[in-house]
Design an enzyme around this catalytic site. Structure first.
Site, PDB file in Angstrom:
ATOM      1  N   CYS A 169       1.968   2.087   5.573  1.00  0.00           N
ATOM      2  CA  CYS A 169       0.866   2.739   4.859  1.00  0.00           C
ATOM      3  C   CYS A 169      -0.504   2.223   5.296  1.00  0.00           C
ATOM      4  O   CYS A 169      -0.781   1.024   5.171  1.00  0.00           O
ATOM      5  CB  CYS A 169       1.036   2.520   3.354  1.00  0.00           C
ATOM      6  SG  CYS A 169      -0.340   3.162   2.384  1.00  0.00           S
TER       7      CYS A 169
ATOM      8  N   TYR B 216      -3.577  13.376   7.567  1.00  0.00           N
ATOM      9  CA  TYR B 216      -2.619  13.844   6.559  1.00  0.00           C
ATOM     10  C   TYR B 216      -2.856  15.315   6.215  1.00  0.00           C
ATOM     11  O   TYR B 216      -1.906  16.065   5.967  1.00  0.00           O
ATOM     12  CB  TYR B 216      -2.722  12.992   5.298  1.00  0.00           C
ATOM     13  CG  TYR B 216      -2.085  11.632   5.425  1.00  0.00           C
ATOM     14  CD1 TYR B 216      -0.754  11.432   5.069  1.00  0.00           C
ATOM     15  CD2 TYR B 216      -2.802  10.548   5.922  1.00  0.00           C
ATOM     16  CE1 TYR B 216      -0.159  10.186   5.183  1.00  0.00           C
ATOM     17  CE2 TYR B 216      -2.221   9.300   6.047  1.00  0.00           C
ATOM     18  CZ  TYR B 216      -0.894   9.123   5.677  1.00  0.00           C
ATOM     19  OH  TYR B 216      -0.310   7.888   5.810  1.00  0.00           O
TER      20      TYR B 216
END
Length: 321
Positions: free
Chosen positions: A53, A184
């Protein structure tokens, strides 16, 4: 202009026009010494992170640069997110040794039984109460850099200097929307237009950053700042994951002379390189619960040994250092 009602599922947040809309942070009480804020104490908080992440990775970089490893305890979840959420499968018996949980959503449910969003990393837990107190990834590094300053190691860098904060905040906002979260938006888009809009957003900004980094070693001259941490985590994931997994494939970072040299410059600083796990990053994006990879094929490339090659940016900008 409204983008329409957001349709939330376990795996994504998608608007009616097919665009990815990231969920807001539920736990955003600031850290500080004033009443109502999260008290500044050594040993009180546990940071949960995942090597995949980018939002969590930048917390670890800041903590190591500032020398807060003995102040903030750290728990680490598997990079492969399961249908049950982030899992502590890296720990003995698959349980976090401090929190005593197997899946991160367990402590979110304990903190707020009505919470229905995703349990995200980074998560900061108050070990005194056993509850989540902050998952505000956007501001979290700023707290480590400012109100936790009494605990910084001797000679720690000033990552968020007061005279640059307005400029840093402005650039961080652009980096987030157009690069960090931009990839994203491309990867999770559900319409061609939403994908193409995000694709152009990402590469238009990378082109601008390439030009900016032709003029200085780091984003704000010769000193690393919070902005460099934020940009780096996306650059580190770009060629090994985003380029193919998210279809952001106009260029690789290695194709940009200045961005590529800059990324290697940062990687070769231990706080950056030692926390960058390319294998975990690939596994997380290609094998995780959100991956569009029905046969769980893990790509063999690209070769990441080139991250250790000389960058020469110290020599390139030596006349202004």
């Amino acid at each position: 202009m409204s983008i329409g009602k957001v349709v939330t599922t376990e795996n994504n947040e998608i608007s009616q026009d097919g665009a990815f809309v990231r969920q807001t942070n539920r736990f955003d009480t600031p850290f500080g010494n004033e009443p109502g804020l999260l008290p500044i104490e050594s040993g009180r908080y546990r940071l949960i992170w995942a090597a995949i992440c980018p939002w969590a990775h930048r917390q670890m970089i800041a903590i190591k640069l500032l020398g807060l490893e003995d102040v903030i305890s750290v728990g680490k979840v598997s990079p492969i997110r399961t249908p049950h959420g982030w899992e502590f499968s890296l720990d003995p018996n698959g349980v976090d040794p401090v929190l005593g949980i197997r899946y991160l959503p367990e402590i979110y449910a304990k903190t707020d039984p009505e919470y229905s969003g995703r349990a995200t990393v980074p998560t900061v837990v108050d070990v005194k109460t056993g509850k989540v107190v902050n998952n505000d990834y956007f501001r979290l590094t700023n707290y480590w850099e400012t109100v936790f300053k009494p605990f910084h190691k001797a000679g720690a860098p000033d990552l968020y200097p007061e005279h640059l904060r307005t400029e840093i905040d402005e650039l961080n906002d652009v980096i987030f929307h157009e690069v960090n979260n931009g990839v994203y938006k491309a990867g999770f888009a559900r319409t061609q237009k939403a994908y193409e809009d995000a694709y152009h957003l990402v590469f238009n900004q990378l082109d601008k950053l390439e030009q900016r980094l032709s003029q200085s070693r780091y984003l704000f001259g010769d000193k690393i700042t919070d902005s460099d941490i934020r940009l780096y985590v996306t650059l580190a994931r770009f060629d090994v994951a985003y380029y193919s997994a998210f279809n952001t494939n106009r260029n690789r970072i290695i194709d940009y002379p200045n961005l590529w040299g800059y990324a290697r410059d940062l990687y070769q600083i231990p706080a950056f390189g030692d926390t960058t796990d390319f294998d975990a990053i690939k596994k997380g994006y290609f094998l995780g619960n959100n991956a569009h990879n029905p046969y769980d094929i893990l790509p063999l490339g690209p070769d990441t040994s080139n991250w250790k090659t000389p960058h020469n940016r110290d020599k390139q900008f030596s006349s202004v250092n």
